[in-house]
Design a protein around this motif. Structure first.
Motif, PDB file in Angstrom:
ATOM      1  N   ARG A 128     -14.484   2.534 -16.592  1.00 43.11           N
ATOM      2  CA  ARG A 128     -14.538   2.229 -18.031  1.00 43.11           C
ATOM      3  C   ARG A 128     -15.827   2.776 -18.652  1.00 43.11           C
ATOM      4  NH1 ARG A 128     -12.851  -3.629 -20.071  1.00 43.11           N
ATOM      5  NH2 ARG A 128     -10.918  -2.760 -19.212  1.00 43.11           N
ATOM      6  N   THR A 129     -16.939   2.674 -17.926  1.00 46.25           N
ATOM      7  CA  THR A 129     -18.204   3.211 -18.442  1.00 46.25           C
ATOM      8  C   THR A 129     -18.141   4.727 -18.545  1.00 46.25           C
ATOM      9  OG1 THR A 129     -19.460   1.370 -17.494  1.00 46.25           O
ATOM     10  CG2 THR A 129     -20.686   3.366 -18.029  1.00 46.25           C
ATOM     11  N   VAL A 130     -17.526   5.377 -17.554  1.00 49.97           N
ATOM     12  CA  VAL A 130     -17.372   6.831 -17.599  1.00 49.97           C
ATOM     13  C   VAL A 130     -16.536   7.231 -18.809  1.00 49.97           C
ATOM     14  CG1 VAL A 130     -16.383   8.836 -16.431  1.00 49.97           C
ATOM     15  CG2 VAL A 130     -17.649   7.128 -15.117  1.00 49.97           C
ATOM     16  N   GLU A 131     -15.455   6.503 -19.056  1.00 56.77           N
ATOM     17  CA  GLU A 131     -14.608   6.800 -20.215  1.00 56.77           C
ATOM     18  C   GLU A 131     -15.397   6.656 -21.509  1.00 56.77           C
ATOM     19  OE1 GLU A 131     -11.478   4.029 -19.653  1.00 56.77           O
ATOM     20  OE2 GLU A 131     -10.333   5.325 -18.275  1.00 56.77           O
ATOM     21  N   SER A 132     -16.272   5.655 -21.570  1.00 59.01           N
ATOM     22  CA  SER A 132     -17.104   5.454 -22.752  1.00 59.01           C
ATOM     23  C   SER A 132     -18.063   6.626 -22.947  1.00 59.01           C
ATOM     24  CB  SER A 132     -17.897   4.147 -22.612  1.00 59.01           C
ATOM     25  OG  SER A 132     -18.774   3.972 -23.706  1.00 59.01           O
ATOM     26  N   HIS A 133     -18.655   7.104 -21.845  1.00 62.11           N
ATOM     27  CA  HIS A 133     -19.559   8.256 -21.930  1.00 62.11           C
ATOM     28  C   HIS A 133     -18.801   9.504 -22.380  1.00 62.11           C
ATOM     29  CE1 HIS A 133     -23.185   6.396 -20.605  1.00 62.11           C
ATOM     30  NE2 HIS A 133     -22.761   6.123 -19.380  1.00 62.11           N
ATOM     31  N   ARG A 134     -17.585   9.680 -21.897  1.00 61.49           N
ATOM     32  CA  ARG A 134     -16.789  10.848 -22.295  1.00 61.49           C
ATOM     33  C   ARG A 134     -16.492  10.819 -23.790  1.00 61.49           C
ATOM     34  NH1 ARG A 134     -12.137  12.949 -18.156  1.00 61.49           N
ATOM     35  NH2 ARG A 134     -13.521  13.780 -16.560  1.00 61.49           N
ATOM     36  N   ARG A 135     -16.145   9.643 -24.300  1.00 62.64           N
ATOM     37  CA  ARG A 135     -15.881   9.535 -25.740  1.00 62.64           C
ATOM     38  C   ARG A 135     -17.136   9.865 -26.541  1.00 62.64           C
ATOM     39  NH1 ARG A 135     -12.801   4.998 -24.036  1.00 62.64           N
ATOM     40  NH2 ARG A 135     -14.571   3.613 -24.466  1.00 62.64           N
ATOM     41  N   ALA A 136     -18.286   9.391 -26.062  1.00 63.36           N
ATOM     42  CA  ALA A 136     -19.546   9.669 -26.755  1.00 63.36           C
ATOM     43  C   ALA A 136     -19.865  11.165 -26.725  1.00 63.36           C
ATOM     44  CB  ALA A 136     -20.680   8.870 -26.111  1.00 63.36           C
ATOM     45  N   LEU A 137     -19.599  11.807 -25.592  1.00 61.96           N
ATOM     46  CA  LEU A 137     -19.846  13.245 -25.470  1.00 61.96           C
ATOM     47  C   LEU A 137     -18.990  14.030 -26.459  1.00 61.96           C
ATOM     48  CD1 LEU A 137     -19.999  13.521 -21.575  1.00 61.96           C
ATOM     49  CD2 LEU A 137     -21.867  14.092 -23.131  1.00 61.96           C
ATOM     50  N   LEU A 138     -17.711  13.692 -26.533  1.00 57.60           N
ATOM     51  CA  LEU A 138     -16.804  14.382 -27.456  1.00 57.60           C
ATOM     52  C   LEU A 138     -17.260  14.193 -28.898  1.00 57.60           C
ATOM     53  CD1 LEU A 138     -13.361  13.467 -25.832  1.00 57.60           C
ATOM     54  CD2 LEU A 138     -14.327  15.765 -26.009  1.00 57.60           C
ATOM     55  N   GLN A 139     -17.650  12.965 -29.235  1.00 61.59           N
ATOM     56  CA  GLN A 139     -18.060  12.670 -30.605  1.00 61.59           C
ATOM     57  C   GLN A 139     -19.350  13.408 -30.967  1.00 61.59           C
ATOM     58  OE1 GLN A 139     -18.745   8.516 -31.358  1.00 61.59           O
ATOM     59  NE2 GLN A 139     -18.906   8.775 -33.569  1.00 61.59           N
ATOM     60  N   LYS A 140     -20.342  13.372 -30.089  1.00 55.62           N
ATOM     61  CA  LYS A 140     -21.626  14.000 -30.382  1.00 55.62           C
ATOM     62  C   LYS A 140     -21.517  15.527 -30.423  1.00 55.62           C
ATOM     63  CE  LYS A 140     -24.580  10.320 -28.525  1.00 55.62           C
ATOM     64  NZ  LYS A 140     -25.632   9.962 -27.534  1.00 55.62           N
ATOM     65  N   ALA A 141     -20.635  16.089 -29.578  1.00 52.73           N
ATOM     66  CA  ALA A 141     -20.473  17.546 -29.539  1.00 52.73           C
ATOM     67  C   ALA A 141     -19.537  18.044 -30.632  1.00 52.73           C
ATOM     68  CB  ALA A 141     -19.946  17.980 -28.173  1.00 52.73           C
ATOM     69  N   GLY A 142     -18.786  17.123 -31.247  1.00 53.45           N
ATOM     70  CA  GLY A 142     -17.816  17.533 -32.256  1.00 53.45           C
ATOM     71  C   GLY A 142     -16.632  18.258 -31.648  1.00 53.45           C
ATOM     72  N   ALA A 152     -32.443  20.380 -24.915  1.00 55.85           N
ATOM     73  CA  ALA A 152     -32.567  19.790 -26.241  1.00 55.85           C
ATOM     74  C   ALA A 152     -31.168  19.536 -26.778  1.00 55.85           C
ATOM     75  CB  ALA A 152     -33.349  20.719 -27.155  1.00 55.85           C
ATOM     76  N   THR A 153     -30.638  18.377 -26.504  1.00 49.36           N
ATOM     77  CA  THR A 153     -29.279  18.027 -26.907  1.00 49.36           C
ATOM     78  C   THR A 153     -29.293  16.623 -27.498  1.00 49.36           C
ATOM     79  OG1 THR A 153     -28.578  16.876 -24.900  1.00 49.36           O
ATOM     80  CG2 THR A 153     -28.499  19.280 -24.856  1.00 49.36           C
ATOM     81  N   PRO A 154     -28.212  16.240 -28.160  1.00 48.79           N
ATOM     82  CA  PRO A 154     -28.123  14.874 -28.681  1.00 48.79           C
ATOM     83  C   PRO A 154     -27.714  13.861 -27.621  1.00 48.79           C
ATOM     84  CG  PRO A 154     -26.156  16.093 -29.270  1.00 48.79           C
ATOM     85  CD  PRO A 154     -27.082  17.074 -28.598  1.00 48.79           C
ATOM     86  N   PHE A 155     -27.587  14.307 -26.366  1.00 43.39           N
ATOM     87  CA  PHE A 155     -27.070  13.443 -25.317  1.00 43.39           C
ATOM     88  C   PHE A 155     -28.191  12.732 -24.561  1.00 43.39           C
ATOM     89  CE2 PHE A 155     -24.212  17.285 -25.293  1.00 43.39           C
ATOM     90  CZ  PHE A 155     -23.269  16.733 -26.150  1.00 43.39           C
ATOM     91  N   SER A 156     -27.860  11.568 -24.052  1.00 39.37           N
ATOM     92  CA  SER A 156     -28.786  10.867 -23.170  1.00 39.37           C
ATOM     93  C   SER A 156     -28.749  11.514 -21.789  1.00 39.37           C
ATOM     94  CB  SER A 156     -28.390   9.390 -23.057  1.00 39.37           C
ATOM     95  OG  SER A 156     -27.152   9.268 -22.361  1.00 39.37           O
ATOM     96  N   ARG A 157     -29.711  11.145 -20.953  1.00 44.64           N
ATOM     97  CA  ARG A 157     -29.748  11.701 -19.595  1.00 44.64           C
ATOM     98  C   ARG A 157     -28.477  11.340 -18.829  1.00 44.64           C
ATOM     99  NH1 ARG A 157     -32.059  15.947 -17.138  1.00 44.64           N
ATOM    100  NH2 ARG A 157     -31.824  15.710 -14.891  1.00 44.64           N
ATOM    101  N   ARG A 158     -28.017  10.109 -18.985  1.00 44.99           N
ATOM    102  CA  ARG A 158     -26.803   9.691 -18.290  1.00 44.99           C
ATOM    103  C   ARG A 158     -25.593  10.468 -18.794  1.00 44.99           C
ATOM    104  NH1 ARG A 158     -25.825   7.709 -13.577  1.00 44.99           N
ATOM    105  NH2 ARG A 158     -26.892   5.706 -13.819  1.00 44.99           N
ATOM    106  N   GLU A 159     -25.529  10.701 -20.105  1.00 44.72           N
ATOM    107  CA  GLU A 159     -24.417  11.476 -20.661  1.00 44.72           C
ATOM    108  C   GLU A 159     -24.431  12.902 -20.127  1.00 44.72           C
ATOM    109  OE1 GLU A 159     -23.905   9.116 -24.939  1.00 44.72           O
ATOM    110  OE2 GLU A 159     -25.167  10.904 -24.790  1.00 44.72           O
ATOM    111  N   LEU A 160     -25.624  13.475 -19.942  1.00 44.51           N
ATOM    112  CA  LEU A 160     -25.715  14.819 -19.374  1.00 44.51           C
ATOM    113  C   LEU A 160     -25.236  14.841 -17.928  1.00 44.51           C
ATOM    114  CD1 LEU A 160     -29.115  16.117 -20.803  1.00 44.51           C
ATOM    115  CD2 LEU A 160     -26.839  17.041 -21.269  1.00 44.51           C
TER     116      LEU A 160
END
Length: 218
Positions: free
Chosen positions: A178-192, A146-154
């Motif tokens: 570039r897509t991996v970098e985008s996912h990493r930025r999203a992970l950092l933002q969602k996790a705070g 139960a996380t705010p992340f998508s399956r791909r982000e996980l």
């Protein structure tokens, strides 16, 4: 009798030497859980939260005297085994500390061959039998945490915790860097989280992935 702790914490900078050590440990103990941190800032916090079978500490990462760090670790968890990787010529204060330190504290030269570190692990982990652990452990049932992340982000997060670089993650997941970098930025933002180290620690603590980078299990 307390259950034997099998998880190993390796605090070392991302060098070829560290990669060699990880490769040797994975080859010798394929089922041994290993958590890797590239800096020592969060070490006391992690040791306070749980005990490890061994903490491997690259002393070159420390910004304060090694004895001071070891005393702090002893304060939060007195029986925590620690393996120091330091220079072959020990500073006088560290030599004096090790002479009076408990038997749970060992050291090897920083550039010791990974096989030498693995040999010392045989003494530090006398009660760990990987073949028994593998046969006794039930096959984990994978669930989507139960996380705010998508399956791909996980999936990306799992590989981040396993200490893979962007290119390696891209190769394994068939994505562009570039897509991996985008996912990493999203992970950092969602996790705070402010850094990937903080993200990895939070991911393990929250159960988003296991300490080996596997999806959370129930």
């Amino acid at each position: 009798m307390c259950a034997f702790k099998t998880e190993v914490l390796i605090v070392a900078s991302p060098t070829l030497h560290r990669q060699g050590l990880l490769a040797v440990l994975h080859e010798t103990w394929p089922t041994l859980p290993i958590t890797v941190l590239p800096e020592a800032t969060l070490l006391p916090q992690l040791v306070q939260q749980q005990s490890y079978a061994v903490v491997v500490l690259d002393c070159s990462l420390l910004t304060e005297p090694v004895p001071a760090v070891l005393k702090r670790l002893q304060t939060v968890r007195s029986a925590q085994p620690v393996l120091l990787l330091t220079s072959s010529r020990l500073p006088p204060d560290l030599r004096h500390y090790l002479a009076e330190a408990p038997a749970t504290c060992s050291w090897l030269p920083l550039q010791a061959a990974p096989s030498a570190v693995a040999a010392l692990f045989h003494r530090l982990l006398p009660d760990y039998h990987p073949e028994k652990a593998a046969s006794a452990a039930p096959a984990p049932r994978v669930r989507v945490p139960a996380t705010p992340f998508s399956r791909r982000e996980l999936e990306v997060l799992r590989l981040v915790v396993q200490d893979h670089c962007n290119q390696e993650i891209a190769d394994q997941l068939f994505l562009s860097v570039r897509t991996v970098e985008s996912h990493r930025r999203a992970l950092l933002q969602k996790a705070g989280a402010k850094t990937l180290v903080g993200l990895a620690v939070q991911a393990v603590q929250q159960g988003w992935v296991s300490s080996q980078g596997l999806p959370g299990t129930c």
